[in-house]
Design a protein around this motif. Structure first.
Motif, PDB file in Angstrom:
ATOM      1  N   LEU A   3       0.829  -1.202   0.000  1.00 15.87           N
ATOM      2  CA  LEU A   3       0.000   0.000   0.000  1.00 15.87           C
ATOM      3  C   LEU A   3       0.867   1.256   0.000  1.00 15.87           C
ATOM      4  O   LEU A   3       0.540   2.248  -0.659  1.00 15.87           O
ATOM      5  CB  LEU A   3      -0.950  -0.001   1.207  1.00 15.87           C
ATOM      6  CG  LEU A   3      -2.047  -1.066   1.211  1.00 15.87           C
ATOM      7  CD1 LEU A   3      -2.829  -1.012   2.517  1.00 15.87           C
ATOM      8  CD2 LEU A   3      -2.971  -0.930   0.010  1.00 15.87           C
ATOM      9  N   TYR A  28      -5.648   1.476   4.694  1.00 13.88           N
ATOM     10  CA  TYR A  28      -6.199   1.338   3.336  1.00 13.88           C
ATOM     11  C   TYR A  28      -7.225   2.444   3.070  1.00 13.88           C
ATOM     12  O   TYR A  28      -7.189   3.109   2.037  1.00 13.88           O
ATOM     13  CB  TYR A  28      -6.841  -0.048   3.182  1.00 13.88           C
ATOM     14  CG  TYR A  28      -7.658  -0.209   1.930  1.00 13.88           C
ATOM     15  CD1 TYR A  28      -7.084  -0.678   0.761  1.00 13.88           C
ATOM     16  CD2 TYR A  28      -9.012   0.118   1.922  1.00 13.88           C
ATOM     17  CE1 TYR A  28      -7.841  -0.814  -0.397  1.00 13.88           C
ATOM     18  CE2 TYR A  28      -9.768  -0.014   0.773  1.00 13.88           C
ATOM     19  CZ  TYR A  28      -9.184  -0.479  -0.386  1.00 13.88           C
ATOM     20  OH  TYR A  28      -9.918  -0.604  -1.529  1.00 13.88           O
ATOM     21  N   VAL A  79      -6.082   2.171  -4.904  1.00 16.85           N
ATOM     22  CA  VAL A  79      -5.974   0.859  -4.263  1.00 16.85           C
ATOM     23  C   VAL A  79      -7.355   0.227  -4.276  1.00 16.85           C
ATOM     24  O   VAL A  79      -8.367   0.918  -4.202  1.00 16.85           O
ATOM     25  CB  VAL A  79      -5.421   0.946  -2.817  1.00 16.85           C
ATOM     26  CG1 VAL A  79      -3.967   1.378  -2.809  1.00 16.85           C
ATOM     27  CG2 VAL A  79      -6.251   1.860  -1.934  1.00 16.85           C
ATOM     28  N   TYR A 133      -5.633  -4.846  -0.896  1.00 14.66           N
ATOM     29  CA  TYR A 133      -5.855  -5.122   0.520  1.00 14.66           C
ATOM     30  C   TYR A 133      -5.660  -6.605   0.833  1.00 14.66           C
ATOM     31  O   TYR A 133      -5.073  -6.973   1.842  1.00 14.66           O
ATOM     32  CB  TYR A 133      -7.256  -4.675   0.956  1.00 14.66           C
ATOM     33  CG  TYR A 133      -7.538  -4.949   2.413  1.00 14.66           C
ATOM     34  CD1 TYR A 133      -7.161  -4.051   3.391  1.00 14.66           C
ATOM     35  CD2 TYR A 133      -8.159  -6.127   2.813  1.00 14.66           C
ATOM     36  CE1 TYR A 133      -7.397  -4.301   4.734  1.00 14.66           C
ATOM     37  CE2 TYR A 133      -8.409  -6.400   4.137  1.00 14.66           C
ATOM     38  CZ  TYR A 133      -8.027  -5.485   5.100  1.00 14.66           C
ATOM     39  OH  TYR A 133      -8.255  -5.744   6.422  1.00 14.66           O
TER      40      TYR A 133
END
Length: 169
Positions: A23, A149, A159, A164
């Motif tokens: 991430l 996230y 994303v 995730y």
């Protein structure tokens, strides 16, 4: 065959910490492409009373290593919350993974029945090891992974669910 405390903790923590590193890769690429200062993402939060992205990653680190420390009865390493940039967050993630990789399945044998007590101010909770891991440590850990996230997603970083979930190696 029963599932071991090791199997539902250490590899799960390591996998999610690697997801966090991914991430951060996406966040850095986004910042470079959109000319967004990395500090804007580093300090971003979902709400004024919530921890910023940096604090979320610090809590992911602390929750994972402290859970193992409580379950094994061996104090986990302590990392001060002094990260000032993405490189230092990456270093914290790497140090947390390095610590977790030293834990062996035998270190967690019989930890399901170990008494674990945690305190929040005047509140005090006592669990068996398995209840602590399943009802407190893992949900708390994933709250902070998810919030990281969500902060990035909220700031326009591309994303998605696959980022995730990570890889399944």
């Amino acid at each position: 065959m029963p599932v071991s405390m090791y199997k539902i903790s250490v590899p799960v923590f390591i996998r999610a910490l690697n997801v966090l590193a991914g991430l951060l890769d996406k966040a850095e690429a986004h910042a470079a492409e959109k000319k967004v200062p990395l500090d804007d993402l580093f300090n971003a939060r979902l709400a004024p009373d919530m921890l910023p992205l940096s604090g979320q990653i610090q809590r992911v680190s602390d929750t994972s290593k402290n859970a193992i420390g409580r379950l094994t009865g061996v104090p986990a390493p302590s990392f001060p919350d002094e990260e000032k940039n993405f490189a230092e967050l990456r270093e914290r993630i790497a140090k947390t993974i390095a610590y977790l990789e030293t834990v062996k399945p035998s270190d967690l044998e019989k930890s399901e029945d170990r008494e674990v007590t945690i305190s929040f101010g005047k509140l005090k909770f006592t669990f068996t090891g398995v209840d602590y891991l399943l009802k407190f440590a893992l949900p708390n850990f994933f709250f902070h992974v998810t919030t990281t996230y969500d902060i990035l997603r909220n700031r326009g970083v591309a994303v998605g669910k696959v980022d995730y979930l990570g890889t399944y190696n």
